[in-house]
Design an enzyme around this catalytic site. Structure first.
Site, PDB file in Angstrom:
ATOM      1  CD  GLU A  62      -6.799   5.091   2.303  1.00 25.01           C
ATOM      2  OE1 GLU A  62      -5.677   4.821   2.764  1.00 25.01           O
ATOM      3  OE2 GLU A  62      -7.753   5.471   3.021  1.00 25.01           O
TER       4      GLU A  62
ATOM      5  NE  ARG B 290     -10.225  -1.633   4.595  1.00 22.08           N
ATOM      6  CZ  ARG B 290     -10.724  -1.589   5.831  1.00 22.08           C
ATOM      7  NH1 ARG B 290     -11.912  -2.117   6.073  1.00 22.08           N
ATOM      8  NH2 ARG B 290     -10.058  -1.006   6.804  1.00 22.08           N
TER       9      ARG B 290
ATOM     10  CE  LYS C 117      -6.547   9.332   7.548  1.00 23.17           C
ATOM     11  NZ  LYS C 117      -7.050   8.204   8.334  1.00 23.17           N
TER      12      LYS C 117
ATOM     13  CG  ASP D 281      -1.868   5.340   5.011  1.00 22.40           C
ATOM     14  OD1 ASP D 281      -1.530   4.325   5.626  1.00 22.40           O
ATOM     15  OD2 ASP D 281      -3.043   5.580   4.693  1.00 22.40           O
TER      16      ASP D 281
ATOM     17  CG  ASP E  59      -5.756   8.212   4.146  1.00 27.62           C
ATOM     18  OD1 ASP E  59      -6.699   8.626   3.448  1.00 27.62           O
ATOM     19  OD2 ASP E  59      -5.872   7.349   5.031  1.00 27.62           O
TER      20      ASP E  59
ATOM     21  CG  ASP F 227      -9.849   7.429   6.605  1.00 23.38           C
ATOM     22  OD1 ASP F 227      -8.854   7.538   5.857  1.00 23.38           O
ATOM     23  OD2 ASP F 227      -9.803   7.631   7.829  1.00 23.38           O
TER      24      ASP F 227
ATOM     25  CE  LYS G 242      -3.051   2.598   3.135  1.00 23.26           C
ATOM     26  NZ  LYS G 242      -3.667   2.605   4.483  1.00 23.26           N
TER      27      LYS G 242
END
Length: 521
Positions: free
Chosen positions: A359, A361, A286, A297, A279, A357, A274
């Protein structure tokens, strides 16, 4: 950053006897400090290092009872010792069943950094494991060497601004064989790449700049680098990145790193990483300050890239390694994907979005689908991994440990990886997928095949880092097949102290996975 050409100081110490400090060798003479990392009482472990070291340690122990336990590194004047400096880094007794080799890493990093702060440029690291050490300390010297090297990494932004603090010119480690020294150097090359990708700010390391860094890092390594700037073949990745495409430098890409050694390939390891370079949370924004640190991230992509780089530096034989990096920015704007959308994954699975949020996966699911395709195209003995800073729940549940979960076909491999991770100071907490995880993401209507998430943050959701495995299993098309699949959630260990904004990137789990790929048992 420490020069790896200077690791010759490590190899030049190969085969030296335990009392090498008492001998007049050019390798020892070149050092300008000795860092002793040992259990407490540290005087007990100074034997065999020569009378000069022994006398200094015994004198210090008589006047400083803190040396009887774990304490901050102490710099002592030491006539007769290289550089006249002796740095003591006591680890505490390490006599408890729960003690592990991370104590060595912590003390070695602190002691080596303290030696550099004291003015040393070429410290010699001496690591002593506890007397009668358990198997979990079997790699104490190697773990200490990696920690010493890692302590000298500085952020890419500081290096490019020529504002990096002074670092050591070389690293010497007593008792490290020449072959093992080369391995440690190779692993650190990979960890340094991981740190640069993970820890660098979001504009300097926007998606396509990560790709450019990979091109440079893998030049002349034999690793094939393929950059896909059109991500239409990855529908979930495409959806996450929709709002970012209006800014050229934020546009997404998928990077494929393909390491193929010469000779027979007996196994194939495919890794999805990933790489969310920033993010925001998307439309499910967030808030309350939780956006700070979200440039980190991309730690999963950093770990995968670093692992492939380490494998190439080592020249691992018999194993093909394919690293798949999904590099996107989860931006917010008029083109943002939103909850309630239904999007077909690369595997053709209809995914209903529950929270924008979640995202990571989605990115992994498309990459895993590609990994499945590659595995099914005649790859020998394949296994797939996903590596990601995926959830906050993994830290809530396990603290500073990797959350590891796999399907039944992967259980023997996960057993072996678990042992290696403990040995290399990167312990994991293992869980298994349960029926509740699959029920949690089950379709609620005939319009979808799987639901990506609920409305809540993972930390507020029971089994918040376990149920994403079920989603990945389904959305990637892996479920029901015989392909081994292991998911590693590094959300609690990707940076030190779980400080996502300022914590140093760790490079976890590159050493453990390198040992796994090399066939260490």
């Amino acid at each position: 950053m420490t020069s790896f050409a200077a690791m010759v100081h490590v190899t030049s110490l190969a085969g030296l006897p335990a009392n090498a400090l008492a001998e007049s060798t050019s390798a020892i003479a070149a050092c300008d400090a000795v860092v002793l990392v040992a259990p407490s009482p540290i005087a007990k472990y100074a034997g065999g290092l020569g009378s000069a070291v022994g006398a200094v340690v015994e004198a210090a122990a008589r006047v400083d009872s803190a040396l009887e336990g774990k304490s901050a590194p102490l710099v002592l004047p030491a006539p007769g010792v290289p550089g006249g400096r002796l740095v003591l880094a006591p680890m505490g007794p390490l006599s408890e069943e729960v003690d592990d080799v991370r104590s060595v890493a912590e003390a070695a990093a602190a002691g080596f950094a303290r030696a550099v702060d004291a003015g040393a440029s070429r410290p010699l690291l001496v690591v002593r494991a506890p007397v009668g050490a358990a198997p979990r300390f079997a790699r104490a010297v190697e773990v200490g060497a990696l920690a010493a090297l890692g302590s000298q990494w500085t952020p890419l932004e500081a290096r490019e601004a020529e504002m990096a603090p002074r670092s050591a010119e070389s690293v010497a480690v007593l008792g490290l064989s020449e072959a093992r020294a080369r391995e440690i150097a190779a692993i650190e090359v990979g960890r340094a790449l991981c740190r640069d990708i993970t820890g660098t700010e979001p504009e300097r390391m926007a998606p396509r700049r990560v790709a450019e860094l990979c091109e440079a890092a893998f030049a002349r390594t034999g690793v094939l680098v393929k950059i896909e700037r059109n991500v239409d073949d990855y529908p979930l990745i495409s959806a996450v990145s929709r709002a970012s495409r209006v800014v050229e430098r934020h546009r997404p890409c998928v990077v494929r790193l393909d390491y193929r050694p010469r000779g027979e390939i007996r196994r194939t390891v495919l890794l999805a990483g990933k790489g969310v370079t920033y993010d925001t949370g998307g439309v499910d924004l967030k808030t309350d300050g939780h956006m700070a640190g979200m440039s980190r991230d991309k730690g999963g992509a950093g770990a995968v890239a670093g692992l492939v780089r380490a494998a190439a530096a080592l020249g691992l034989e018999g194993v093909r390694i394919v690293g798949l990096l999904g590099l996107v920015r989860n931006s917010i704007g008029e083109e943002s994907y939103v909850s309630d959308e239904i999007i077909r994954s690369r595997a053709g699975v209809r995914v209903r979005i529950g929270n924008t949020d979640a995202e990571g996966r989605l990115i992994l699911a498309d990459l895993l689908a590609l990994g499945r395709e590659l595995a099914m195209s005649g790859a020998p003995d394949p296994i797939v991994f996903s590596v990601a800073t995926l959830t906050g729940h993994v830290y809530r549940a396990h603290g500073p440990y990797t959350g590891a979960i796999g399907n039944s076909a992967a259980r023997p491999e996960l057993d072996r990886l678990d042992v290696l991770a403990e040995r290399w100071g990167e312990p994991m907490e293992r869980v298994r997928p349960r029926r509740e995880d699959y029920a949690f993401v089950a379709p609620r209507s005939s319009a979808e095949d799987v639901v990506s998430s609920n409305r809540l943050a993972s930390v507020n959701t029971p089994r918040g880092h376990q149920f994403p495995f079920a989603f990945l299993d389904i959305a990637s098309g892996l479920k029901g097949g015989a392909l081994p699949f292991i998911h590693l959630d590094i959300g609690g260990v990707g940076v030190e102290s779980a400080d996502w904004q300022f914590g140093r990137p760790t490079g976890v789990p590159i050493p453990s996975l390198t040992a796994y790929l090399s066939g260490e048992s």
